[in-house]
Design a protein around this motif. Structure first.
Motif, PDB file in Angstrom:
ATOM      1  N   HIS A  39      42.629  49.325  47.287  1.00 21.41           N
ATOM      2  CA  HIS A  39      42.285  47.497  47.921  1.00 21.41           C
ATOM      3  C   HIS A  39      42.712  47.515  48.976  1.00 21.41           C
ATOM      4  CE1 HIS A  39      41.924  43.474  48.505  1.00 21.41           C
ATOM      5  NE2 HIS A  39      40.685  43.540  47.862  1.00 21.41           N
TER       6      HIS A  39
ATOM      7  N   GLY B 259      38.487  43.373  41.197  1.00 27.34           N
ATOM      8  CA  GLY B 259      38.020  44.749  41.945  1.00 27.34           C
ATOM      9  C   GLY B 259      39.051  45.289  42.920  1.00 27.34           C
TER      10      GLY B 259
ATOM     11  N   GLU C 197      32.562  39.301  38.137  1.00 28.36           N
ATOM     12  CA  GLU C 197      32.591  39.198  39.856  1.00 28.36           C
ATOM     13  C   GLU C 197      33.588  40.633  39.516  1.00 28.36           C
ATOM     14  OE1 GLU C 197      32.699  37.045  42.431  1.00 28.36           O
ATOM     15  OE2 GLU C 197      30.816  35.391  41.315  1.00 28.36           O
TER      16      GLU C 197
ATOM     17  N   GLN D 171      34.964  36.586  47.093  1.00 30.42           N
ATOM     18  CA  GLN D 171      35.263  36.206  46.216  1.00 30.42           C
ATOM     19  C   GLN D 171      36.326  35.107  46.346  1.00 30.42           C
ATOM     20  OE1 GLN D 171      35.915  39.373  43.934  1.00 30.42           O
ATOM     21  NE2 GLN D 171      33.446  39.227  43.390  1.00 30.42           N
TER      22      GLN D 171
ATOM     23  N   TRP E  36      32.018  43.131  42.706  1.00 34.60           N
ATOM     24  CA  TRP E  36      33.326  44.211  43.300  1.00 34.60           C
ATOM     25  C   TRP E  36      32.556  45.583  43.307  1.00 34.60           C
ATOM     26  CZ3 TRP E  36      36.889  47.106  45.259  1.00 34.60           C
ATOM     27  CH2 TRP E  36      37.161  47.573  46.676  1.00 34.60           C
TER      28      TRP E  36
ATOM     29  N   THR F 237      33.521  41.198  51.344  1.00 37.48           N
ATOM     30  CA  THR F 237      33.104  41.047  49.146  1.00 37.48           C
ATOM     31  C   THR F 237      34.219  40.107  49.144  1.00 37.48           C
ATOM     32  OG1 THR F 237      31.619  42.555  49.563  1.00 37.48           O
ATOM     33  CG2 THR F 237      32.967  41.730  47.408  1.00 37.48           C
ATOM     34  N   SER F 238      35.249  41.104  49.486  1.00 35.80           N
ATOM     35  CA  SER F 238      37.063  40.339  49.202  1.00 35.80           C
ATOM     36  C   SER F 238      36.549  38.816  49.404  1.00 35.80           C
ATOM     37  CB  SER F 238      37.600  40.723  49.386  1.00 35.80           C
ATOM     38  OG  SER F 238      37.913  42.358  48.705  1.00 35.80           O
TER      39      SER F 238
END
Length: 366
Positions: free
Chosen positions: A50, A196, A326, A349, A330, A345-346
């Motif tokens: 990540h 994610g 969720e 969220q 991701w 996307t992060s």
């Protein structure tokens, strides 16, 4: 979310383990709140990660040292003069702790002592949140959740090292920081975190995502084991609120807090795989429980989080279905769309999580 912004905007924050799964999400959230973030990690623990997927090194000051290197750790802390510290650096895998117990003990226990000792050198006000694990408890697999006052310890090197870290934190809190307001310490305990951007080996969701994205069958060691699954943003919101409570002198020095979902949100591994399959095509898995000869794994471990509710106004925001949805969305964005845009996307969220917590009128959202 006023108190989050008011507390962290413009403040100097150090996060150890910032390249890890939880650490990278916490770094991103604090940057979004306007904090000046510095990270301390020995390396990026996984590929992909990540941390690298969202190009986080461009957004913060990135120190690459081992938490066991006390001399360089002290230099960074003294120079930074942080307002807040979140200590997440750890060897976090139970299986790896069996293979290399010495490193596990050194990183998790001595690394924690090094950070505690560095706090003694700070001559400015600093709030420090130490993250351990739900596995710090001596798990006898009873049906009710562990409270913060229950016995520490564990059968495997990882759990035992986290219990030892807790004892060290309590010792330093009493010996050096008990009667002062300048350095304040709290402990966060959480586990069974999904979301994610986790690609660690021998974890259920990353194993499934790697296999399913390649249209492979994923082996499942213990489908009947039950866990209180929670999204990564849940405990992170707890850690942020711990720091706020420390800053306001609202909790006791060295106090530990559990962060987890409500008791009814306790689902088996098979339940989680089934729920994930609703958001991912061509799901295949194989039950290996009858042939599994690996290290011991507990069948049940859950936490009682009443203390966090009563003292911090914290409770979980997303239910099991939202947590799974969720998480899988991701990974779908990462594997099926432009991975370079995954930071959007992060961030989305985090926005959705804050919005849902606000709509539910959870006290920490004031």
């Amino acid at each position: 979310m006023t108190q989050l912004v008011d507390t962290f905007k413009g403040k100097k924050v150090i996060i150890t383990g910032h390249t890890g799964f939880k650490g990278s999400w916490l770094s991103l959230w604090l940057l979004k709140l306007g904090a000046n973030v510095e990270g301390i990690s020995s390396n990026v623990p996984t590929t992909p990660s990540h941390f690298e997927s969202i190009s986080l090194s461009k957004e913060l000051r990135d120190h690459r040292i081992d938490i066991r290197d006390s001399d360089n750790l002290n230099k960074i802390i003294l120079k930074a003069k942080p307002d807040f510290i979140f200590h997440l650096a750890a060897q976090a895998l139970v299986k790896d702790s069996y293979a290399d117990p010495l490193t596990t003990w050194e990183v998790n226990s001595i690394g924690t002592v090094n950070m505690l000792n560095a706090l003694r050198l700070i001559d400015s006000r600093c709030m420090a949140v130490f993250i351990t694990s739900d596995k710090c408890y001596d798990n006898v697999e009873w049906d009710w959740g562990y409270r913060e006052s229950d016995r520490l310890g564990g059968p495997d090197p990882y759990s035992a090292s986290k219990g030892a870290a807790e004892i060290a934190i309590k010792s330093f809190a009493r010996s050096y920081f008990d009667d002062q307001e300048k350095i304040r310490i709290a402990v966060g305990r959480a586990g069974n975190v999904i979301g994610g951007g986790d690609w660690a080996q021998d974890r259920l969701v990353p194993d499934c995502m790697r296999a399913w994205s390649a249209k492979e069958v994923v082996p499942i060691r213990n489908p009947r084991a039950t866990r209180p699954w929670q999204h990564v943003l849940e405990p992170l919101s707890g850690y942020l609120n711990l720091a706020i409570a420390l800053n306001k002198n609202e909790i006791d020095q060295g106090d530990p807090f559990n962060f987890g979902p409500p008791a009814e949100q306790n689902y088996s591994v098979a339940d989680l795989v089934s729920a994930m399959s609703a958001h991912w095509n061509q799901v295949q898995w194989k039950d290996l429980s009858s042939d599994y000869l690996g290290p011991y794994e507990s069948n049940l471990l859950k936490l009682n989080c009443d203390k966090a509710l009563n003292q911090l106004g914290w409770r979980a925001t997303w239910n099991f279905e939202s947590t799974v949805k969720e998480t899988i969305l991701w990974y779908k964005d990462f594997y099926e769309n432009d991975a370079k845009a995954i930071i959007d996307t992060s961030l989305k969220q985090i926005e959705n999580f804050q919005h849902d917590a606000l709509c539910q009128k959870i006290p920490w959202t004031k």
